[in-house]
Write a protein that holds these residues in place. Structure first.
Motif, short mmCIF file in Angstrom:
data_model
loop_
_atom_site.label_atom_id
_atom_site.label_comp_id
_atom_site.label_asym_id
_atom_site.label_seq_id
_atom_site.Cartn_x
_atom_site.Cartn_y
_atom_site.Cartn_z
N ILE A 3 0.88 -1.16 0.00
CA ILE A 3 0.00 0.00 0.00
C ILE A 3 0.92 1.21 0.00
O ILE A 3 1.47 1.58 1.02
CB ILE A 3 -0.92 0.02 1.24
CG1 ILE A 3 -1.67 -1.30 1.37
CG2 ILE A 3 -1.90 1.17 1.15
CD1 ILE A 3 -2.49 -1.40 2.60
N GLU A 246 -10.26 3.03 -2.41
CA GLU A 246 -9.36 1.90 -2.19
C GLU A 246 -7.97 2.14 -2.78
O GLU A 246 -7.80 2.86 -3.75
CB GLU A 246 -9.96 0.62 -2.77
CG GLU A 246 -10.16 0.65 -4.28
CD GLU A 246 -10.71 -0.66 -4.82
OE1 GLU A 246 -10.85 -1.62 -4.03
OE2 GLU A 246 -10.98 -0.72 -6.02
N SER A 249 -3.50 6.55 -0.22
CA SER A 249 -2.89 7.09 0.99
C SER A 249 -3.53 8.44 1.27
O SER A 249 -3.48 9.34 0.42
CB SER A 249 -1.38 7.25 0.82
OG SER A 249 -0.74 5.99 0.78
N LYS A 276 -10.87 0.66 1.79
CA LYS A 276 -10.08 -0.56 1.92
C LYS A 276 -8.72 -0.42 1.24
O LYS A 276 -8.53 0.41 0.36
CB LYS A 276 -10.85 -1.75 1.34
CG LYS A 276 -11.36 -1.57 -0.08
CD LYS A 276 -12.28 -2.72 -0.48
CE LYS A 276 -12.82 -2.56 -1.89
NZ LYS A 276 -13.72 -3.66 -2.30
N HIS A 277 -7.78 -1.26 1.70
CA HIS A 277 -6.43 -1.33 1.14
C HIS A 277 -5.78 0.05 1.13
O HIS A 277 -5.13 0.44 0.16
CB HIS A 277 -6.44 -1.90 -0.28
CG HIS A 277 -7.41 -3.01 -0.51
ND1 HIS A 277 -7.42 -4.16 0.25
CD2 HIS A 277 -8.42 -3.15 -1.41
CE1 HIS A 277 -8.39 -4.96 -0.17
NE2 HIS A 277 -9.01 -4.36 -1.17
N SER A 278 -5.93 0.81 2.19
CA SER A 278 -5.45 2.19 2.21
C SER A 278 -4.67 2.50 3.47
O SER A 278 -4.76 1.77 4.48
CB SER A 278 -6.63 3.16 2.07
OG SER A 278 -7.27 3.01 0.83
N VAL A 303 -14.51 -0.13 6.76
CA VAL A 303 -13.05 -0.12 6.65
C VAL A 303 -12.50 -1.53 6.75
O VAL A 303 -12.81 -2.27 7.70
CB VAL A 303 -12.43 0.77 7.74
CG1 VAL A 303 -10.94 0.97 7.49
CG2 VAL A 303 -13.14 2.11 7.85
N HIS A 305 -8.76 -4.05 5.69
CA HIS A 305 -7.41 -4.21 5.16
C HIS A 305 -6.72 -2.87 4.95
O HIS A 305 -6.14 -2.59 3.89
CB HIS A 305 -7.44 -5.01 3.86
CG HIS A 305 -7.90 -6.43 4.05
ND1 HIS A 305 -9.21 -6.79 3.85
CD2 HIS A 305 -7.23 -7.55 4.41
CE1 HIS A 305 -9.34 -8.09 4.10
NE2 HIS A 305 -8.16 -8.57 4.45
N SER A 306 -6.80 -2.02 5.96
CA SER A 306 -6.19 -0.69 5.89
C SER A 306 -5.34 -0.44 7.12
O SER A 306 -5.54 -1.05 8.17
CB SER A 306 -7.28 0.39 5.76
OG SER A 306 -7.94 0.29 4.52
N ASN A 307 -4.40 0.48 6.98
CA ASN A 307 -3.54 0.89 8.07
C ASN A 307 -4.02 2.26 8.54
O ASN A 307 -3.80 3.27 7.87
CB ASN A 307 -2.09 0.96 7.59
CG ASN A 307 -1.10 1.19 8.73
OD1 ASN A 307 -1.47 1.20 9.89
ND2 ASN A 307 0.16 1.38 8.38
N ASN A 324 -7.49 -4.91 9.32
CA ASN A 324 -6.98 -3.57 9.60
C ASN A 324 -5.81 -3.64 10.57
O ASN A 324 -5.76 -4.50 11.45
CB ASN A 324 -8.09 -2.69 10.18
CG ASN A 324 -9.21 -2.46 9.19
OD1 ASN A 324 -9.00 -1.95 8.11
ND2 ASN A 324 -10.43 -2.87 9.58
N ALA A 351 -2.67 -5.61 2.36
CA ALA A 351 -3.97 -5.57 1.68
C ALA A 351 -4.54 -6.98 1.60
O ALA A 351 -3.88 -7.98 1.89
CB ALA A 351 -3.82 -4.97 0.29
#
Length: 364
Positions: A3, A246, A249, A276-278, A303, A305-307, A324, A351
């Motif tokens: 990501i 998605e 950043s 997601k994925h972000s 939300v 699979h995100s940081n 997450n 992700a």
């Protein structure tokens, strides 16, 4: 899956004026090719005084090389079955571009800066089907907006904004209203004083929306006490295409303390927006009327699979999905706006393994 927020786009500024050439014919890629220099018949090329809003002396003369973007679109130069193609010469265009009931594709030949002082650089009204590809949109001066799009109930508009950037507006980088759908891909929205992307709707029945993928929303918002800034991404109400944010950043954005929501991503909707994925990190400010005063995300966001800095606590309409994390993404140099992540970052491969994005911005 990495990501990351680095885009392989040469974001440099040219020094010449932009133009398109009417006489080059249809190229293999279907675009109008630019050509410069002063022509024997008096046409002025990209090094001449032409702008984007009106034609310079010599334009309209056969074989002249100075036709502007607006002229090319209005006269439907190089039209295919779907839209007018305009390939823009390397340089800088200092004017506003307005569209209504048109189909067009604007393509940057190299480093093209499309800028304007005050008002809207890109002003998109009803009935528009527009593609912006490889352009730098820079707004400056008071009351400036990078791109505004407002359709009508039976005459909606849609915009694909890809491999481009919007920066330096005193208001919004991107401002969307009813019946306009924006798809923003592999682009940067940065350093806009009020907010990066804001989507407002007058009522629930509109057909507009916003989809943001593989992009960077960074360093938007103003720290001054009198500023009323929203921050990174604010999505209000619903549209049928308004569902996905998605592989982005959203970093370093600032919201005013008077804004009762998070400064990163706000989903002020009656149906969930997929986030997601972000990476959502380092966004500051906002009154945040939630149980978490440091929340980066608020509203009806789903939300996964995100940081997200500080983590996520289920409350109100916020949906906390799977995968997450809350760990320093280890940006290369955030103080200089380099939000690539270092090789040891825990955001790498964070992700969803079944996600459709196979290659990140670093080519990994």
């Amino acid at each position: 899956m990495r990501i990351s927020s680095f885009l392989p786009i040469a974001l440099l500024l040219g020094a010449t004026a932009c133009s398109v050439s009417p006489d080059a014919g249809v190229e293999p890629d279907g675009r109008v090719e630019p050509d410069g220099g002063v022509e024997p018949d008096g046409g002025v090329g990209p090094d001449g005084p032409s702008g984007c809003g009106e034609d310079a002396p010599g334009c309209g003369i056969p074989q002249a090389k100075c036709l502007t973007i607006r002229y090319a679109v209005e006269n439907r130069l190089n039209e295919d079955s779907e839209r007018v193609w305009v390939k823009i010469a390397d340089g800088q265009c200092a004017d506003h571009l307005a569209f209504a009931n048109e189909t067009a594709r604007l393509i940057g030949d190299a480093e093209v800066r499309l800028s304007a002082s005050g008002g809207r650089v890109l002003d998109i009204a009803e009935g528009v089907d527009l593609v912006i590809d490889r352009l730098l949109v820079s707004a400056f001066g008071s009351d400036s907006v990078g791109m505004q799009c407002v359709g009508k109930e039976r005459i909606p508009s849609r915009v694909l904004f890809e491999r481009s950037s919007i920066a330096n507006a005193s208001y919004s980088g991107v401002y969307l209203r009813d019946f306009c759908t924006l798809t923003l891909v592999e682009s940067i929205v940065e350093r806009n004083d009020r907010e990066g992307i804001v989507r407002r709707a007058s009522y629930l029945g509109n057909t507009g929306g916003v989809v943001v993928r593989r992009s960077v929303i960074q360093d938007n918002g103003d720290t001054s006490p009198e500023a009323y800034t929203i921050g990174g991404v604010f999505i209000e109400r619903d549209g049928p295409n308004q569902r996905v944010v998605e592989f982005n950043s959203v970093v370093g954005n600032i919201a005013s303390d008077s804004i009762p929501r998070a400064p990163g991503v706000v989903c002020f909707t009656v149906a969930p927006i997929e986030l997601k994925h972000s990476i959502v990190w380092g966004n500051e400010g906002g009154n945040r009327d939630t149980s978490d005063p440091d929340a980066q995300v608020s509203g009806f966001c789903d939300v996964s699979h995100s940081n997200v800095q500080g983590g996520l606590a289920p409350e109100c309409n916020l949906i906390v999905g799977e995968g997450n994390i809350d760990t320093n993404p280890l940006f290369v140099d955030p103080f200089r706006g380099d939000y690539r992540i270092q090789g040891e970052s825990m955001a790498i491969d964070a992700a969803d393994p079944e996600a459709t994005l196979d290659i990140d911005f670093d080519g990994n």
